[in-house]
Design a protein around this motif. Structure first.
Motif, PDB file in Angstrom:
ATOM      1  N   LYS A 142      29.023   5.654   2.744  1.00 26.06           N
ATOM      2  CA  LYS A 142      29.610   6.654   1.864  1.00 26.06           C
ATOM      3  C   LYS A 142      31.115   6.763   2.116  1.00 26.06           C
ATOM      4  CE  LYS A 142      25.524   9.554   1.168  1.00 26.06           C
ATOM      5  NZ  LYS A 142      24.959  10.919   1.298  1.00 26.06           N
ATOM      6  N   ALA A 168      20.248  -4.155   5.013  1.00 22.67           N
ATOM      7  CA  ALA A 168      21.161  -3.545   4.053  1.00 22.67           C
ATOM      8  C   ALA A 168      21.461  -2.113   4.499  1.00 22.67           C
ATOM      9  CB  ALA A 168      20.557  -3.559   2.660  1.00 22.67           C
ATOM     10  N   THR A 205      23.716   1.585   3.877  1.00 17.08           N
ATOM     11  CA  THR A 205      24.428   2.410   2.900  1.00 17.08           C
ATOM     12  C   THR A 205      25.656   3.035   3.546  1.00 17.08           C
ATOM     13  OG1 THR A 205      22.400   2.918   1.709  1.00 17.08           O
ATOM     14  CG2 THR A 205      24.276   4.396   1.358  1.00 17.08           C
ATOM     15  N   GLU A 237      29.093   6.034  -3.028  1.00 10.71           N
ATOM     16  CA  GLU A 237      28.144   5.402  -2.102  1.00 10.71           C
ATOM     17  C   GLU A 237      27.972   3.949  -2.498  1.00 10.71           C
ATOM     18  OE1 GLU A 237      24.322   7.485  -0.754  1.00 10.71           O
ATOM     19  OE2 GLU A 237      23.599   6.025  -2.236  1.00 10.71           O
ATOM     20  N   TYR A 238      27.885   3.079  -1.520  1.00  4.81           N
ATOM     21  CA  TYR A 238      27.657   1.668  -1.807  1.00  4.81           C
ATOM     22  C   TYR A 238      26.808   1.061  -0.691  1.00  4.81           C
ATOM     23  CZ  TYR A 238      31.601   0.924   1.420  1.00  4.81           C
ATOM     24  OH  TYR A 238      32.428   0.929   2.511  1.00  4.81           O
ATOM     25  N   THR A 239      26.254  -0.114  -0.966  1.00  4.45           N
ATOM     26  CA  THR A 239      25.364  -0.794  -0.017  1.00  4.45           C
ATOM     27  C   THR A 239      26.006  -2.076   0.459  1.00  4.45           C
ATOM     28  OG1 THR A 239      23.417   0.104  -1.121  1.00  4.45           O
ATOM     29  CG2 THR A 239      23.069  -1.782   0.324  1.00  4.45           C
ATOM     30  N   LYS A 284      35.419  -1.669  -5.104  1.00  3.21           N
ATOM     31  CA  LYS A 284      35.433  -3.012  -5.693  1.00  3.21           C
ATOM     32  C   LYS A 284      36.565  -3.864  -5.136  1.00  3.21           C
ATOM     33  CE  LYS A 284      33.342  -1.437 -10.023  1.00  3.21           C
ATOM     34  NZ  LYS A 284      33.527  -1.281 -11.482  1.00  3.21           N
ATOM     35  N   THR A 291      27.140  -3.963  -2.953  1.00  2.00           N
ATOM     36  CA  THR A 291      26.366  -3.760  -4.181  1.00  2.00           C
ATOM     37  C   THR A 291      26.095  -2.274  -4.390  1.00  2.00           C
ATOM     38  OG1 THR A 291      24.255  -4.002  -3.012  1.00  2.00           O
ATOM     39  CG2 THR A 291      25.240  -6.012  -3.925  1.00  2.00           C
ATOM     40  N   ASP A 292      25.616  -1.985  -5.574  1.00  2.00           N
ATOM     41  CA  ASP A 292      25.112  -0.649  -5.907  1.00  2.00           C
ATOM     42  C   ASP A 292      26.134   0.457  -5.669  1.00  2.00           C
ATOM     43  OD1 ASP A 292      22.657  -1.882  -6.465  1.00  2.00           O
ATOM     44  OD2 ASP A 292      21.987  -1.667  -4.393  1.00  2.00           O
ATOM     45  N   ALA A 293      27.397   0.207  -5.978  1.00  2.00           N
ATOM     46  CA  ALA A 293      28.401   1.259  -5.839  1.00  2.00           C
ATOM     47  C   ALA A 293      28.222   2.286  -6.941  1.00  2.00           C
ATOM     48  CB  ALA A 293      29.801   0.661  -5.889  1.00  2.00           C
ATOM     49  N   LYS A 294      28.242   3.547  -6.571  1.00  2.00           N
ATOM     50  CA  LYS A 294      28.048   4.615  -7.554  1.00  2.00           C
ATOM     51  C   LYS A 294      28.662   5.908  -7.038  1.00  2.00           C
ATOM     52  CE  LYS A 294      23.443   5.634  -5.703  1.00  2.00           C
ATOM     53  NZ  LYS A 294      21.989   5.721  -6.002  1.00  2.00           N
ATOM     54  N   GLN A 345      25.245  -5.570   2.067  1.00  2.00           N
ATOM     55  CA  GLN A 345      24.132  -6.494   2.252  1.00  2.00           C
ATOM     56  C   GLN A 345      24.339  -7.327   3.521  1.00  2.00           C
ATOM     57  OE1 GLN A 345      21.491  -6.297   0.454  1.00  2.00           O
ATOM     58  NE2 GLN A 345      22.306  -4.946  -1.161  1.00  2.00           N
TER      59      GLN A 345
END
Length: 433
Positions: free
Chosen positions: A405, A401, A403, A355-357, A388, A365-368, A359
């Protein structure tokens, strides 16, 4: 895919050695150096692609996006019947690849058996003649033998088929083959050609080896001959008789013109040995360039603009703000997504979701990793790496922003279980090691 890439890399390396030999070494009289060079070419071309150099590791991964309307995501084995267009060709190739490898191996086995039959026929001649020894070497006299030849430590000949002078030249020549162990070279080349039968450069290199071994034997025989001219006449007398077995050395072997030309050529000067000093760096550079070339570890299938399932809530932002829309998004990920080697070795497979956001300015940002059923951290890291590598989304100052997936099924052929109910954005297929 690994076998196919190994054969390609081996063929390219052998082609490089052969072309260098033809261009710079073939005309020299350093026959012993050339012998080792050609043997080394066969050995290195077979070994180098197996070394643990990252770029020499032939890829065997295929990334397939699910472009089917309605979001039906079949497991890898079901894809060939579902994907259309360019993707169908790619997946169909992968489906037939194991059969092609089996056929390749069967042909190689047939060729190996044929070589063993030839060896058996040669040994079967032992009971047809009279043998005697001179030092370590064995001589077998066989009446009616079409042409004299040598194999291993034995010289085979018909003593009644030649005059005394010609017979002495024949024995000197064949004894040189035996003394220098040339049978090993021919057996190794025959084995190599049987395994790499699809590579034309294997046969060209083998022929170059045979000719160079004749040069070596001629060189030794000429040093014992009273007259070089008489030796060459003896060679011409026997030119009409040919023994067809490819694993033996025989005095009347072809290459007559080349052999006589090299007999009359002036010995290469010592300074010409510098060619070998120059050739080695050139080969190292060439092999380095081959190694630096990224192996095609990924293949992808596309179908027009249907790149992601339309039912996904993420598809709108991808279509609106990602460069080239959904098809560009698909290409970006599928061209780079790999199946990590450690996960293949440990037979790890399953669904991974990240999941990433996005902007408003288009940055990510906030890839996890939010889901990893595989138990292999490297698979989650691989999907994060794809995020990335994304070039970024188009800026939209009025947007919030959002999200996104991205889910993937890492499918290990031969290990994973078929499950047509699994629905992901991408399927990464690899063959188990």
């Amino acid at each position: 895919m690994y076998v196919a890439m190994y054969l390609i890399q081996s063929a390219v390396i052998l082609a490089l050695f052969f072309l260098v030999y033809q261009a710079g070494l073939r005309r020299t009289t350093f026959y012993r150096h050339n012998r080792y060079f050609l043997l080394g070419a066969l050995i290195l071309s077979a070994v180098l692609p197996l070394l643990p150099v990252p770029s020499m590791q032939a890829g065997n991964t295929v990334a397939i996006f699910n472009y089917l309307e309605g979001g039906n995501n079949a497991g890898a084995p079901a894809l060939p019947g579902q994907v259309h267009g360019t993707g169908a060709s790619t997946v169909l190739f992968l489906a037939w690849l194991p059969l092609a490898i089996v056929v390749y191996c069967l042909v190689a086995l047939f060729l190996l058996v044929r070589q063993l039959v030839q060896v058996r026929r040669i040994f079967s001649l032992a009971g047809l003649g009279t043998a005697f020894f001179r030092g370590r070497y064995r001589y077998l006299q066989i009446k009616g033998l079409p042409a004299p030849f040598s194999f291993g430590r034995t010289v085979y000949y018909d003593p009644e088929a030649h005059d005394e002078a010609t017979l002495q030249h024949i024995l000197d020549h064949e004894t040189a083959h035996v003394a220098q162990g040339h049978t090993f070279d021919l057996l190794f080349a025959a084995f190599y050609c049987s395994i790499f039968w699809i590579n034309p450069f294997s046969y060209l290199t083998r022929r170059a080896m045979q000719l160079n071994l004749e040069f070596l034997a001629d060189e030794a025989a000429l040093s014992l001959a009273g007259s070089p001219t008489a030796y060459q006449y003896s060679l011409l007398k026997q030119a009409a008789t040919r023994n067809q077995a490819s694993l033996i050395h025989h005095f009347s072997q072809s290459f007559i013109k080349n052999r006589i030309v090299m007999m009359n050529q002036k010995p290469s000067v010592t300074a010409q040995r510098l060619r070998y000093a120059l050739v080695l760096p050139a080969l190292a550079l060439g092999i380095g360039l081959i190694s630096a070339t990224k192996a095609p570890e990924t293949r992808y299938a596309e179908n027009s603009l249907k790149s992601l399932n339309d039912h996904r809530k993420d598809s709108s932002i991808i279509e609106r703000r990602f460069p080239e829309g959904k098809s560009g998004y698909a290409r970006q990920i599928s061209r780079n997504c790999l199946y990590p080697a450690n996960a293949r070795n440990e037979n790890k497979w399953g669904v991974v979701e990240v999941e990433y956001t996005v902007q408003p300015d288009g940055s990510i940002t906030d890839a996890k990793t939010v889901k990893n059923e595989t138990g292999a951290e490297s698979l989650g890291n691989e999907l994060l790496r794809q995020v990335k590598l994304l070039p970024g989304f188009k800026a939209d100052n009025n947007a919030k922003a959002e999200t996104v997936k991205l889910s993937a099924l890492f499918f290990l052929d031969g290990v994973s279980k078929k499950d047509n109910s699994i629905k992901t954005d991408v399927t990464i297929v690899a063959y188990a090691n």
